[in-house]
Design a protein around this motif. Structure first.
Motif, PDB file in Angstrom:
ATOM      1  N   ASN A  76      -4.632   1.455 -11.381  1.00 20.25           N
ATOM      2  CA  ASN A  76      -4.779   2.425 -12.463  1.00 20.25           C
ATOM      3  C   ASN A  76      -3.415   2.890 -12.963  1.00 20.25           C
ATOM      4  N   GLY A  77      -3.307   2.956 -14.233  1.00 21.15           N
ATOM      5  CA  GLY A  77      -2.125   3.490 -14.888  1.00 21.15           C
ATOM      6  C   GLY A  77      -2.477   3.740 -16.341  1.00 21.15           C
ATOM      7  N   ARG A 110      -3.346  -4.337 -15.043  1.00 25.11           N
ATOM      8  CA  ARG A 110      -3.274  -5.553 -14.232  1.00 25.11           C
ATOM      9  C   ARG A 110      -1.817  -5.835 -13.884  1.00 25.11           C
ATOM     10  N   VAL A 111      -1.571  -6.115 -12.613  1.00 22.43           N
ATOM     11  CA  VAL A 111      -0.261  -6.552 -12.149  1.00 22.43           C
ATOM     12  C   VAL A 111      -0.374  -8.020 -11.754  1.00 22.43           C
ATOM     13  N   VAL A 157      -9.418  11.981 -12.344  1.00 21.92           N
ATOM     14  CA  VAL A 157      -8.878  10.638 -12.589  1.00 21.92           C
ATOM     15  C   VAL A 157      -7.618  10.719 -13.446  1.00 21.92           C
ATOM     16  N   SER A 158      -6.751  11.683 -13.129  1.00 21.54           N
ATOM     17  CA  SER A 158      -5.554  11.893 -13.941  1.00 21.54           C
ATOM     18  C   SER A 158      -4.268  11.537 -13.227  1.00 21.54           C
ATOM     19  N   ALA A 159      -4.330  11.119 -11.960  1.00 19.68           N
ATOM     20  CA  ALA A 159      -3.109  10.650 -11.296  1.00 19.68           C
ATOM     21  C   ALA A 159      -2.527   9.461 -12.041  1.00 19.68           C
ATOM     22  N   ARG A 160      -3.360   8.689 -12.691  1.00 21.04           N
ATOM     23  CA  ARG A 160      -2.909   7.495 -13.423  1.00 21.04           C
ATOM     24  C   ARG A 160      -1.976   7.841 -14.575  1.00 21.04           C
ATOM     25  N   PHE A 161      -1.967   9.108 -15.036  1.00 18.23           N
ATOM     26  CA  PHE A 161      -0.981   9.534 -16.027  1.00 18.23           C
ATOM     27  C   PHE A 161       0.388   9.774 -15.392  1.00 18.23           C
ATOM     28  N   GLY A 165      -1.258   3.443  -9.536  1.00 16.65           N
ATOM     29  CA  GLY A 165      -1.808   3.452  -8.192  1.00 16.65           C
ATOM     30  C   GLY A 165      -3.294   3.168  -8.212  1.00 16.65           C
ATOM     31  N   PHE A 166      -3.894   3.358  -7.066  1.00 14.91           N
ATOM     32  CA  PHE A 166      -5.319   3.108  -6.878  1.00 14.91           C
ATOM     33  C   PHE A 166      -6.018   4.470  -6.913  1.00 14.91           C
ATOM     34  N   ASP A 167      -6.425   4.869  -8.116  1.00 15.20           N
ATOM     35  CA  ASP A 167      -6.811   6.258  -8.393  1.00 15.20           C
ATOM     36  C   ASP A 167      -8.294   6.488  -8.090  1.00 15.20           C
ATOM     37  N   GLU A 168      -8.636   6.339  -6.824  1.00 14.04           N
ATOM     38  CA  GLU A 168     -10.006   6.557  -6.353  1.00 14.04           C
ATOM     39  C   GLU A 168      -9.956   7.282  -5.012  1.00 14.04           C
TER      40      GLU A 168
END
Length: 894
Positions: A76-77, A110-111, A157-161, A165-168
């Protein structure tokens, strides 16, 4: 495109290469959940953060367990500008990777590795930059007294901002955090600071101890010119061997107002440790007062964040703020065990966090501050949840999650209040000591990991020596929506008094729901015996059942929800209702609340008309307990707003309210008294607001106007004179002044608000502005609400206050439809699910429901979660219209 090319190789190597290609996931971008064949095991975040800038930069180093051959992984990003990706395999070989946002709106990226890699431990190093968020998500920027601060809010679900990382919640790992910040700034994070080094001139780098395993949504840090108030460490106890450092953190010049909450915190921690038999595990505890915040508070371990008015208190703070501060602090600290130590595995079990924290907060409050009557808060909270749960569109406690919108709308009264009520009901059924034993086993079994509802129910069942029938009863409340409606009929059979019980789903008048639904309900009833009362209980698992009332008196009466433990509503025939009303004084306060709620439920179901409802509720207004006495006000306000069709009928209702409540307010007076209880101070504010603003009693409005005029007079230095008014009444006084004097008051409040930093004074001014009735002035106030001088987290306070009259509701709707892009730009899609309720609340016609639907339906694609918000708001409007159509206004005495 696959980046591994099989060239000329031996047959064996060619076979291996083909197998690797065949096993490489040929998948598409995932939706709400990431695949589990790539799992993070640790993070190292090194960020450069300057609050004066518009963006930040950093590197996220993530160790990943790759469980199958792959040339890529998903993480997630969102809104991240990635400049470099380095993939290091288990042998130390470096691969140049690439990063691409595959689903920008969902925050899925996607990486690519540049080669197919076999299962192994990988290290991803991702360098990036990102703007500070403007909508209170991720790492966001706010200002206080013209000074900038940045802080985090990652849930849900805002860590992706803030970092890739794996935001779960199921991906729980330790974190190492380092912050490079200006030398004159303060940085804080989840764990204690363990180092500080100087870098280039004017900068420093702070390093923090490694955290316990955390999901992304609990990662927290903040940078700014924070003030820090050091409190005495919380003493060790039998569950924790070391003293616990405790600090308060606030914007510059504000930390001195945190002494009250810091003084209350040790008692909360000790109460929680004693209950769970498990010491606070996160090493240190900071409480941070956020200058602007999207939630009430957030349970980040080690760095708990709050709306500032909950922490910044002084002897003159409104009593409801002091009480609210304790309750919210107890809630967030309860999360340190249920949520932080043991974390939900996926968002469908959010109730394992929020319901438990709500339930536990009430236990702590009853222990430390019994005068706050958290036992009554539990019941009124459950009854508020029942209003939502009566909708066909209501969520289940365990609601399947299909996308980010479902996650964001899961933070509702069903999750918090219904969940807490169900816990309390089954706690009462098995006994408090047994329930505690199960809770302790649950925490120990899953500490620093994840759990599901089945884990919890199994632990309680094992402690209570209960089998499948108990689990099925518990799960019947978790896995289906709705409120049970228990119908009770007394019957004399063969010299015994028997209760005939039946259950179905409670549905208000006009509902399209299916009533045929069954739960496993612990039904407990109070009934009369010679010389007193007795309680009998039975688990009702079928549509009908019977209960023998042993030793019941021949003329017994029955209270069908003893101690109001049960999450259900009840119905009696009219004669039995009359018997119960005559014995209202023999019920405890909790049962009296249940009585009032079931009268309201019968009214909304169409079983009572307005006159019958007013008569049945009248005895409630005279009971000694304040929280019970004012319980009928919402029902009476509905009749006043929607059913009274003439001035004479409205006048009759006002007289009813005046007779019931004005003497109580007059006994309290309008000024604080030395040594008075917080309950008196809170009740004074509640009654003044209801009588002056909702029912417009002239004598109360005159008193409030006098206070408002005094507050709006100028001090010698030209400021408004807020200090001369009882702080519990300031918001009401300003509202009455704004209604009576109009534009001069509105202009004065609008010009003053940007100069005021005290959150309690700001809230009072916003409350005053929110109740403006003149249409042109109301639009002026709403335009002000979406401007820079009103914080994002304050905006709804103004807009939500404009729904008392048809003119206000129509005015808000017309304004909103014209300003929709501006409102959305401020709130963002994160809060989009709340917008239908914000502007549709209070409407009561089929036409209004249709307008709401036609406006929001084409915009749902841009508002995750708004489909449920739209469905529920529309349903409420239609139910209101159906009830209004059913009523005969002539039934109102006049």
């Amino acid at each position: 495109m696959r980046r591994l090319i099989c060239l000329s190789v031996s047959l064996a190597l060619a076979a291996w290469c083909a197998a690797s290609l065949a096993n490489t996931p040929a998948d598409t971008a995932p939706g709400a959940r990431l695949p589990d064949w790539a799992v993070p095991t640790s993070y190292r975040l090194a960020l450069t953060v300057n609050p004066a800038a518009g963006e930040f930069s950093g590197t996220a180093t993530i160790k990943v367990d790759l469980k199958q051959p792959a040339d890529h992984l998903w993480l997630n990003g969102r809104s991240l500008h990635v400049s470099k990706v380095v993939v290091t395999d288990a042998k130390g070989e470096v691969h140049a990777g690439t990063y691409e946002e595959a689903q920008p709106q969902e925050g899925v990226s996607r990486v690519d590795f540049g080669a197919v890699l076999k299962p192994q431990a990988l290290t991803l190093e991702i360098a990036y930059s990102a703007p500070f968020n403007q909508q209170l998500q991720g790492l966001y920027k706010v200002t206080h007294a013209s000074v900038p601060y940045v802080m985090t809010q990652m849930e849900p679900v805002s860590a992706r901002f803030a970092f890739p990382g794996f935001d779960e919640p199921g991906f729980k790992t330790p974190y190492d955090i380092a912050l490079t910040i200006p030398a004159d700034q303060v940085g804080v994070a989840n764990a204690r600071q363990i180092g500080e080094t100087s870098g280039r001139p004017g900068w420093k780098t702070l390093t923090f101890a490694q955290t316990r395993p955390l999901p992304t949504y609990l990662v927290a840090f903040a940078v700014g010119k924070w003030d820090i108030a050091n409190a005495p460490a919380i003493a060790p106890d039998s569950f924790r061997s070391e003293a616990l450092p405790l600090r308060g953190i606030a914007a510059q010049g504000e930390a001195h107002r945190m002494q009250h909450v810091l003084g209350e915190t040790p008692s909360i921690i000790h109460a929680l440790e004693n209950y769970y038999g498990f010491g606070y595990p996160f090493g240190k505890l900071d409480l941070l007062a956020a200058p602007d915040f999207s939630a009430g508070a957030m349970e980040n371990p080690g760095l708990v964040t709050f709306r500032d008015w909950l922490l910044l208190l002084d002897p003159d703070s409104p009593a409801q703020y002091v009480r609210g501060s304790f309750n919210v602090t107890a809630h967030e600290l309860a999360h340190q065990w249920t949520g932080d130590t043991v974390t939900l595995a996926w968002w469908d079990d959010l109730w394992l966090n929020e319901a438990f924290a709500t339930w536990m907060q009430q236990k702590v409050t009853m222990k430390v501050h019994p005068e706050y009557r958290a036992d009554l808060d539990r019941i009124s909270g459950a009854q508020q949840a029942m209003q939502n749960d009566s909708l066909v569109s209501a969520r289940k406690i365990r609601q399947p999650i299909t996308g980010n919108g479902d996650i964001e709308t899961a933070f509702d009264s069903i999750t918090y209040r219904k969940g807490a009520a169900v816990l309390g009901m089954f706690e009462g059924y098995v006994g408090e000591d047994t329930f505690q034993k199960g809770m302790r086993a649950y925490i120990q079994a899953h500490k620093f990991g994840n759990a599901t509802a089945d884990d919890l129910v199994d632990a309680i069942a094992a402690a209570a020596n209960q089998g499948d029938s108990f689990k099925q009863a518990f799960n019947s409340f978790l896995d289906q929506s709705g409120v049970p409606y228990v119908r009770v009929a007394l019957e004399h059979q063969n010299g015994q008094v028997v209760l005939n019980l039946s259950q179905d789903r409670y549905l208000p008048l006009g509902s399209s729901g299916e009533a045929n639904r069954t739960w496993g309900i612990p039904v407990c009833v109070r009934y009369a015996v010679a010389g007193g009362t007795r309680t009998g209980c039975q688990l009702l698992t079928k549509p009908t059942g019977t209960m023998v009332l042993s030793n019941a008196s021949a003329s017994t009466w029955v209270m069908p929800n003893a101690d109001a433990r049960g999450y259900y509503r009840f119905s009696l025939d009219k004669s039995q209702w009359q018997d119960l009303a005559q014995h209202l004084g023999e019920l405890n306060a909790r049962e009296q609340l249940a009585y009032a709620d079931s009268i309201d439920a019968g009214f909304r179901k169409g079983e009572w008309n307005a006159a019958e409802t007013l008569a049945a509720l009248k005895p409630v207004t005279g009971v000694a307990t304040d929280e019970v006495a004012i319980a009928p006000l919402n029902t009476i306000a509905w009749i006043y707003r929607y059913e009274a069709a003439s001035d004479a009928q409205r006048s009759a209702i006002v007289t009813w309210v005046k007779d019931a409540y004005l003497p109580r307010l007059q006994r309290l007076g309008y000024q604080r008294k030395p040594g008075e209880s917080s309950a008196d101070a809170v009740l004074r504010g509640q009654l003044a607001e209801a009588l002056a603003l909702d029912f417009k009693l002239p004598e109360v409005r005159a008193a409030m106007l006098q206070f408002g005029d005094a507050a709006l007079s100028k001090t010698p230095d030209g400021k408004l004179n807020f200090d001369v008014v009882n702080p519990d009444l300031l918001g009401v006084a300003l509202a009455v002044a704004a209604q009576e004097h109009g534009k001069p008051v509105v202009d004065a409040l609008i010009s003053t608000l940007p100069k005021v930093s005290s959150p309690d004074l700001r809230n009072a001014m916003l409350a005053g502005l929110s109740r403006v009735e003149d249409p042109a002035l109301a639009d002026q106030v709403r335009d002000f609400a979406i401007g820079k001088d009103v914080k994002v987290g304050e905006m709804a306070m103004i807009l939500r206050g404009s729904s008392e009259t048809p003119q206000q509701r129509d005015g808000l709707w017309q304004w909103f439809t014209l300003r929709y892009p501006l409102v959305l730009a401020r709130t963002g899609s994160f809060a989009g699910g709340l917008l239908p309720g914000l502007v549709g609340g209070g409407h009561c016609s089929v036409a209004a429901a249709d307008h709401l639907q036609s406006f929001f339906q084409p915009r749902l694609k841009d508002l995750p979660g708004a489909d449920r918000g739209l469905a529920q708001t529309r349903e409420r409007i239609l139910l209101c219209a159906a009830l209004k159509a059913k009523q005969d206004p002539a039934s109102i005495p006049h």
